[in-house]
Design a protein around this motif. Structure first.
Motif, PDB file in Angstrom:
ATOM      1  N   TYR A  44       0.836  -1.211   0.000  1.00 55.17           N
ATOM      2  CA  TYR A  44       0.000   0.000   0.000  1.00 55.17           C
ATOM      3  C   TYR A  44       0.870   1.259   0.000  1.00 55.17           C
ATOM      4  O   TYR A  44       0.608   2.212  -0.741  1.00 55.17           O
ATOM      5  N   GLY A  45       1.884   1.266   0.839  1.00 57.53           N
ATOM      6  CA  GLY A  45       2.641   2.488   1.047  1.00 57.53           C
ATOM      7  C   GLY A  45       3.842   2.680   0.153  1.00 57.53           C
ATOM      8  O   GLY A  45       4.526   3.702   0.254  1.00 57.53           O
ATOM      9  N   TYR A  46       4.094   1.728  -0.752  1.00 57.99           N
ATOM     10  CA  TYR A  46       5.314   1.802  -1.558  1.00 57.99           C
ATOM     11  C   TYR A  46       5.488   3.155  -2.251  1.00 57.99           C
ATOM     12  O   TYR A  46       6.576   3.754  -2.158  1.00 57.99           O
ATOM     13  N   PRO A  47       4.481   3.675  -2.967  1.00 58.85           N
ATOM     14  CA  PRO A  47       4.719   4.969  -3.638  1.00 58.85           C
ATOM     15  C   PRO A  47       4.976   6.099  -2.653  1.00 58.85           C
ATOM     16  O   PRO A  47       5.785   6.994  -2.929  1.00 58.85           O
ATOM     17  N   MET A  48       4.303   6.081  -1.502  1.00 55.00           N
ATOM     18  CA  MET A  48       4.538   7.125  -0.505  1.00 55.00           C
ATOM     19  C   MET A  48       5.991   7.117  -0.046  1.00 55.00           C
ATOM     20  O   MET A  48       6.663   8.165  -0.010  1.00 55.00           O
ATOM     21  N   ILE A  49       6.490   5.930   0.289  1.00 57.80           N
ATOM     22  CA  ILE A  49       7.847   5.843   0.812  1.00 57.80           C
ATOM     23  C   ILE A  49       8.867   6.156  -0.275  1.00 57.80           C
ATOM     24  O   ILE A  49       9.866   6.840  -0.033  1.00 57.80           O
ATOM     25  N   ALA A 301      -2.034   5.082 -14.634  1.00 60.02           N
ATOM     26  CA  ALA A 301      -2.082   6.428 -14.077  1.00 60.02           C
ATOM     27  C   ALA A 301      -3.128   6.558 -12.974  1.00 60.02           C
ATOM     28  O   ALA A 301      -3.074   7.510 -12.188  1.00 60.02           O
ATOM     29  N   ASN A 302      -4.060   5.620 -12.911  1.00 63.71           N
ATOM     30  CA  ASN A 302      -5.106   5.656 -11.883  1.00 63.71           C
ATOM     31  C   ASN A 302      -5.499   4.225 -11.529  1.00 63.71           C
ATOM     32  O   ASN A 302      -6.546   3.739 -11.941  1.00 63.71           O
ATOM     33  N   PRO A 303      -4.650   3.534 -10.745  1.00 63.51           N
ATOM     34  CA  PRO A 303      -4.911   2.127 -10.451  1.00 63.51           C
ATOM     35  C   PRO A 303      -6.083   1.864  -9.527  1.00 63.51           C
ATOM     36  O   PRO A 303      -6.461   0.705  -9.323  1.00 63.51           O
ATOM     37  N   GLY A 304      -6.644   2.921  -8.926  1.00 60.31           N
ATOM     38  CA  GLY A 304      -7.750   2.707  -8.003  1.00 60.31           C
ATOM     39  C   GLY A 304      -7.299   1.919  -6.788  1.00 60.31           C
ATOM     40  O   GLY A 304      -6.297   2.250  -6.148  1.00 60.31           O
ATOM     41  N   ASN A 305      -8.018   0.839  -6.480  1.00 64.31           N
ATOM     42  CA  ASN A 305      -7.679   0.020  -5.320  1.00 64.31           C
ATOM     43  C   ASN A 305      -6.731  -1.124  -5.648  1.00 64.31           C
ATOM     44  O   ASN A 305      -6.521  -2.004  -4.812  1.00 64.31           O
ATOM     45  N   LEU A 309      -0.627  -2.873  -8.438  1.00 63.30           N
ATOM     46  CA  LEU A 309      -0.297  -2.156  -9.663  1.00 63.30           C
ATOM     47  C   LEU A 309       0.276  -0.787  -9.326  1.00 63.30           C
ATOM     48  O   LEU A 309       1.251  -0.335  -9.946  1.00 63.30           O
ATOM     49  N   ARG A 310      -0.320  -0.129  -8.350  1.00 66.14           N
ATOM     50  CA  ARG A 310       0.171   1.194  -7.960  1.00 66.14           C
ATOM     51  C   ARG A 310       1.630   1.121  -7.503  1.00 66.14           C
ATOM     52  O   ARG A 310       2.461   1.961  -7.881  1.00 66.14           O
ATOM     53  N   ALA A 311       1.950   0.097  -6.712  1.00 71.97           N
ATOM     54  CA  ALA A 311       3.328  -0.074  -6.261  1.00 71.97           C
ATOM     55  C   ALA A 311       4.255  -0.401  -7.417  1.00 71.97           C
ATOM     56  O   ALA A 311       5.386   0.101  -7.497  1.00 71.97           O
ATOM     57  N   GLU A 312       3.787  -1.236  -8.333  1.00 68.80           N
ATOM     58  CA  GLU A 312       4.627  -1.624  -9.463  1.00 68.80           C
ATOM     59  C   GLU A 312       4.895  -0.437 -10.378  1.00 68.80           C
ATOM     60  O   GLU A 312       5.994  -0.284 -10.913  1.00 68.80           O
ATOM     61  N   VAL A 313       3.898   0.434 -10.552  1.00 75.06           N
ATOM     62  CA  VAL A 313       4.091   1.637 -11.362  1.00 75.06           C
ATOM     63  C   VAL A 313       5.168   2.520 -10.726  1.00 75.06           C
ATOM     64  O   VAL A 313       6.061   3.027 -11.413  1.00 75.06           O
ATOM     65  N   ALA A 314       5.094   2.701  -9.405  1.00 77.75           N
ATOM     66  CA  ALA A 314       6.096   3.513  -8.721  1.00 77.75           C
ATOM     67  C   ALA A 314       7.477   2.871  -8.829  1.00 77.75           C
ATOM     68  O   ALA A 314       8.473   3.555  -9.077  1.00 77.75           O
ATOM     69  N   ARG A 315       7.540   1.568  -8.654  1.00 84.76           N
ATOM     70  CA  ARG A 315       8.824   0.875  -8.742  1.00 84.76           C
ATOM     71  C   ARG A 315       9.430   1.002 -10.131  1.00 84.76           C
ATOM     72  O   ARG A 315      10.655   1.062 -10.295  1.00 84.76           O
ATOM     73  N   GLY A 316       8.570   1.070 -11.157  1.00 82.77           N
ATOM     74  CA  GLY A 316       9.061   1.163 -12.528  1.00 82.77           C
ATOM     75  C   GLY A 316       9.396   2.557 -12.987  1.00 82.77           C
ATOM     76  O   GLY A 316       9.942   2.733 -14.083  1.00 82.77           O
TER      77      GLY A 316
END
Length: 456
Positions: A44-49, A301-305, A309-316
């Motif tokens: 959950y918090g990957y993009p924040m961190i 760009a808008n993974p929702g819940n 995917l949201r974390a993977e986008v940030a990691r990439g």
């Protein structure tokens, strides 16, 4: 503003447990529960961190060679279009535009941004909230006209007369601006324009030397997540998840104290950080569309819940809104085999079938393992609609060649690629509707046979 500096003590704590310790933790109910909740929090918090780590490392001088450093609410302009030697921490950086970097703190009121007349020169100011969702100002939204904006976060504040409010969901945001550079002769003008963009807001602390923040390596992750969750508005539908995080000591209604953890809890949270990267790597990027080997997902760009995917986008390396730009990627050729610089490939655009865009398009190759640009003998790191000297075929088609060594056709249409495994990204800025709805198909990356003997 999130107090990143207070993490120094936690960051110096013990390193993560090893595989054997984590196997033993699975047999301890308290440790296993902490690992389960910690893994949810990691995803959950990957993009924040990741963003807050980047904020600290770009508002401090953590490396003598880092490309940018500036206080909060101040713009740092990259000194030139990026190359392998200057790409720094950026993943899958482009070689088309001049970057502008800024970290925004809206907790003390609006931050003002003024942009000059841009006319036909493409630019975008992309603002990433703490959930890694992008919001754009630029050519697409204002037609290149001079404009004045007031960035406003959840903390609100008064918008001065003459400024258009631009609202962001979190008080902390990252701005990555891009100004198109048409070639080496245009770099100076792009620099002049970049430095004429004005940002004014409550001043941040001056840049000082510091050790890099590495919150993924220890329990500083959960201390930083706790601060982030306390700083953002509650999101509808996430009440139960936040209550679970609170019970573990790092939710928005808690104050995380690593010293208060039992040995089993500390072990479980440490194991969550140990296994988290493996979970993301295993899940990987799952495209919504694959055409001729090119992968893309409009949900990025808008993974929702879809927190994975949201974390993977940030990691990439983060993305723009699809209406701003899309980056289809390819990792295999037309035979389904992994792209490798030891082979030669071609991409052939039929006459009238070049990417339909209203700004620009380009193709870039990256090292597969690092998503980084790699040095090559002609110092060409992309190829596209602004590449000088491209030669068209007699029938009006355009054939591009990809290989680590110069092909027999010469350098005019050659994109040098890394010598080992690599992946390719095509950038399409301001894509037209037929790109977004899938009617337009990119041509496959064809492996050439026989492999041939490249020219020295």
């Amino acid at each position: 503003m999130i107090a990143l500096a207070v993490l120094a003590a936690t960051a110096a704590a013990a390193t993560l447990p090893d595989a054997a310790q984590c196997q033993a933790a699975a047999l301890d109910p308290e440790a296993a529960l902490a690992q389960s909740v910690g893994l949810q929090a990691y995803i959950y918090g990957y993009p924040m961190i990741d963003l807050l780590k980047q904020q600290f490392n770009e508002t401090h001088r953590v490396d003598p060679a880092q490309p940018v450093a500036a206080p909060v609410n101040a713009i740092a302009v990259y000194p030139h279009v990026l190359t392998p030697a200057t790409q720094g921490q950026l993943r899958a950086a482009n070689a088309d535009t001049l970057y502008l970097n800024a970290w925004i703190d809206l907790s003390r009121g609006p931050v003002l941004v003024e942009v000059p007349q841009m006319d036909r020169r493409y630019y975008t100011l992309a603002f990433m909230d703490l959930y890694a969702r992008p919001y754009h100002l630029g050519t697409r939204t204002n037609g290149g006209k001079a404009a004045r904006y007031a960035l406003v976060g959840p903390s609100g504040g008064t918008v001065p007369d003459g400024y258009t409010p631009f609202r962001l969901p979190t008080d902390t945001a990252w701005m990555l601006g891009r100004i198109l550079v048409s070639g080496p002769d245009d770099a100076g003008e792009a620099q002049r324009i970049a430095h004429s963009i004005v940002m004014r807001g409550p001043a941040g602390a001056p840049v000082t030397d510091a050790a890099p923040l590495r919150p993924f390596d220890n329990l500083a992750y959960f201390e930083l997540l706790n601060q982030a969750l306390r700083s953002v508005p509650a999101k509808p539908g996430e009440e139960a998840l936040m209550a679970t995080f609170d019970a573990a000591g790092f939710g928005p209604a808690s104050r995380f104290d690593p010293a208060a953890l039992s040995p089993a809890q500390a072990l479980g949270l440490g194991c969550a950080l140990r296994i988290g990267p493996q979970v993301l790597a295993k899940r990987g990027f799952r495209p919504a569309r694959i055409q001729n080997g090119w992968m893309w997902s409009g949900a990025m760009a808008n993974p929702g819940n879809d927190f994975l995917l949201r974390a993977e986008v940030a990691r990439g390396g983060y993305v723009n809104a699809p209406e701003e730009s899309i980056y289809p990627a390819a990792i295999t050729d037309n035979r389904g085999e992994t792209l490798n610089g030891e082979r030669q490939y071609r991409i052939r655009f039929a006459k009238g079938a070049l990417p339909p865009v209203d700004a620009f398009w380009s193709i870039t190759a990256y090292d597969r393992a690092t998503s980084q640009l790699v040095e090559n003998p002609i110092h060409r790191y992309n190829i596209g609609d602004r590449t000088k000297g491209l030669k068209y075929d007699k029938d009006g088609s355009l054939t591009l060649y990809l290989s680590a060594t110069k092909p027999k056709q010469g350098a005019s249409n050659w994109l040098p690629v890394p010598p080992g495994t690599f992946h390719v990204v095509i950038r399409m800025y301001l894509p037209r509707p037929q790109v977004l709805d899938g009617q337009y198909e990119l041509p496959a990356i064809e492996r050439l046979e026989p492999a041939g003997r490249p020219q020295p």
